[in-house]
Design an enzyme around this catalytic site. Structure first.
Site, mmCIF file in Angstrom:
data_model
loop_
_atom_site.group_PDB
_atom_site.id
_atom_site.type_symbol
_atom_site.label_atom_id
_atom_site.label_comp_id
_atom_site.label_asym_id
_atom_site.label_seq_id
_atom_site.Cartn_x
_atom_site.Cartn_y
_atom_site.Cartn_z
ATOM 1 C CG LEU A 1 -1.954 -1.091 1.320
ATOM 2 C CD1 LEU A 1 -2.698 -1.036 2.644
ATOM 3 C CD2 LEU A 1 -2.937 -0.962 0.162
ATOM 4 C CE LYS B 1 10.935 -4.040 6.445
ATOM 5 N NZ LYS B 1 9.857 -3.995 7.445
ATOM 6 C CG ASP C 1 9.749 -1.291 10.032
ATOM 7 O OD1 ASP C 1 8.779 -0.749 9.471
ATOM 8 O OD2 ASP C 1 10.530 -2.067 9.451
ATOM 9 N N GLY D 1 7.399 -14.539 16.944
ATOM 10 C CA GLY D 1 8.213 -14.274 15.765
ATOM 11 C C GLY D 1 9.628 -13.933 16.163
ATOM 12 C CB ALA E 1 8.502 -7.985 11.434
ATOM 13 C CB THR F 1 12.900 -21.754 14.071
ATOM 14 O OG1 THR F 1 12.125 -22.079 12.911
ATOM 15 C CG2 THR F 1 14.252 -22.431 14.003
ATOM 16 C CD GLU G 1 16.904 -24.299 17.186
ATOM 17 O OE1 GLU G 1 16.016 -23.971 16.362
ATOM 18 O OE2 GLU G 1 16.844 -25.350 17.855
ATOM 19 N NE ARG G 2 14.991 -16.701 12.179
ATOM 20 C CZ ARG G 2 14.217 -16.114 11.260
ATOM 21 N NH1 ARG G 2 13.098 -16.685 10.857
ATOM 22 N NH2 ARG G 2 14.544 -14.946 10.757
ATOM 23 C CG LEU H 1 3.995 -6.042 13.371
ATOM 24 C CD1 LEU H 1 3.380 -5.810 14.731
ATOM 25 C CD2 LEU H 1 5.435 -6.489 13.509
HETATM 26 P P1 ATR Z 1 10.081 -10.687 8.571
HETATM 27 O O1 ATR Z 1 11.317 -9.909 8.192
HETATM 28 O O2 ATR Z 1 8.832 -10.151 7.933
HETATM 29 O O3 ATR Z 1 9.936 -10.862 10.042
HETATM 30 P P2 ATR Z 1 11.132 -13.366 8.322
HETATM 31 O O4 ATR Z 1 12.473 -12.927 8.783
HETATM 32 O O5 ATR Z 1 11.039 -14.314 7.159
HETATM 33 O O6 ATR Z 1 10.247 -12.113 7.868
HETATM 34 O O7 ATR Z 1 10.342 -13.971 9.583
HETATM 35 C C1 ATR Z 1 9.082 -14.565 9.478
HETATM 36 C C2 ATR Z 1 8.605 -14.982 10.867
HETATM 37 O O8 ATR Z 1 7.332 -15.638 10.776
HETATM 38 C C3 ATR Z 1 9.526 -15.969 11.549
HETATM 39 O O9 ATR Z 1 9.442 -15.778 12.947
HETATM 40 C C4 ATR Z 1 8.900 -17.320 11.145
HETATM 41 O O10 ATR Z 1 9.196 -18.388 12.007
HETATM 42 P P3 ATR Z 1 10.531 -19.282 11.749
HETATM 43 O O11 ATR Z 1 11.679 -18.497 12.329
HETATM 44 O O12 ATR Z 1 10.262 -20.544 12.478
HETATM 45 O O13 ATR Z 1 10.637 -19.452 10.249
HETATM 46 C C5 ATR Z 1 7.435 -16.972 11.277
HETATM 47 N N1 ATR Z 1 6.566 -17.864 10.501
HETATM 48 C C6 ATR Z 1 6.405 -17.861 9.156
HETATM 49 N N2 ATR Z 1 5.504 -18.804 8.797
HETATM 50 C C7 ATR Z 1 5.104 -19.431 9.945
HETATM 51 C C8 ATR Z 1 4.172 -20.491 10.256
HETATM 52 N N3 ATR Z 1 3.467 -21.085 9.294
HETATM 53 N N4 ATR Z 1 4.018 -20.835 11.555
HETATM 54 C C9 ATR Z 1 4.717 -20.217 12.540
HETATM 55 N N5 ATR Z 1 5.593 -19.216 12.313
HETATM 56 C C10 ATR Z 1 5.794 -18.813 11.047
#
Ligand code: ATR
Length: 269
Positions: free
Chosen positions: A26, A76, A112, A137, A141, A163, A165-166, A232
């Site tokens: 947008l 980013k 952001d 997450g 973001a 995940t 670990e992240r 978000l």
């Molecule tokens: P952004 O920069 O928009 O945050 P990103 O770095 O790709 O994009 O992060 C996406 C986030 O959404 C991550 O926390 C991801 O979880 P993983 O680290 O496990 O990949 C989360 N995410 C995406 N799809 C998901 C799903 N179907 N279920 C749970 N978490 C999801």
């Protein structure tokens, strides 16, 4: 700089959006409407740039004298090393969503994080100060949100991510951003985690695809007397998380609020 509304000339300045994909964005609508309303001789266009072409695209901003750019998913973090200078907040977060071309010198900013705090104030006037957050997450973001709330005086930040670990790595990074107690929580801990927090944030991409019925944080344990919810993600309708939270009487906003707030700060830059 003043011009007839909508007329593009040889002097019109260009602002770009670099992302992959960008067709849903947008931002062109918002920024072009603002340029027209203010009579600024500028135009905002979106460019779909695959990751392998990001470096060339950024060099192109300089070569073409583009005035500035927004940067969105997935660039980013990768764009940081391609710029001439990074504003302090963006450097601490490690992510840039706005580039300003200062006479051929590209400076990266992050709107952001303050945009999230602006949006938070619409549902919690006292902001992040003294608040406890559950953030789902651990991507770019989530990183901006965690940095923003830690720097703004949050006392606790619990991070849940698919995940684990992240989430743990993001908690480690948060030690540089403030004094909030920060810890990673597992899916099985979400119900107890909710009892410890005031604000629930979805910073995953879950809900971006229309038709998602199960929010990343189950709403069963939300309490309208203590929780506010910020997603978000945004779409043409409220996301499943926002709709389900509201049906329980919980104040909830989707990502449009933050989108507008960060865009307004980018526009000023
Ligand atoms: P952004 O920069 O928009 O945050 P990103 O770095 O790709 O994009 O992060 C996406 C986030 O959404 C991550 O926390 C991801 O979880 P993983 O680290 O496990 O990949 C989360 N995410 C995406 N799809 C998901 C799903 N179907 N279920 C749970 N978490 C999801």
């Amino acid at each position: 700089m003043e011009k007839d509304a909508g007329v593009i000339t040889a002097r019109t300045g260009l602002i770009c959006l670099l992302g992959y994909p960008v067709s849903h964005s947008l931002s062109p609508l918002m920024h072009n409407a603002a340029f027209q309303a203010q009579g600024l001789d500028m135009v905002y266009l979106a460019f779909s740039v695959p990751p392998a072409d990001l470096e060339t695209a950024v060099a192109g901003l300089k070569a073409l004298g583009v005035r500035g750019a927004n940067v969105t998913v997935p660039h980013k973090e990768a764009v940081v090393s391609l710029l001439d200078d990074i504003a302090p907040l963006a450097a601490r977060i490690g992510a840039v969503n706005t580039i300003v071309n200062q006479a051929g010198y590209l400076v990266g900013h992050n709107t952001d994080a303050p945009g999230f705090l602006d949006a938070l104030q619409t549902v919690r006037p006292q902001g992040a100060e003294g608040a406890r957050f559950l953030i789902a997450g651990a991507g770019g973001a989530a990183r901006a949100v965690v940095a923003a709330v830690c720097e703004a005086g949050a006392t606790a930040v619990l991070i849940y991510n698919r995940t684990a670990e992240r989430a743990i790595a993001l908690c480690r990074a948060a030690a540089n951003w403030g004094n909030a107690e920060c810890r990673a929580v597992g899916r099985e801990d979400l119900a107890t985690a909710l009892a410890e927090v005031d604000v629930v944030v979805n910073a995953t991409s879950v809900g971006l695809q229309p038709g998602v019925k199960d929010p990343v944080v189950p709403v069963d344990n939300l309490d309208s007397r203590r929780h506010v919810v910020m997603d978000l993600v945004y779409g043409t309708k409220p996301t499943a998380l926002v709709a389900q939270a509201r049906s329980k009487g919980v104040t909830a906003v989707d990502g449009l609020e933050m989108l507008i707030m960060q865009a307004s700060r980018s526009y000023h830059l």
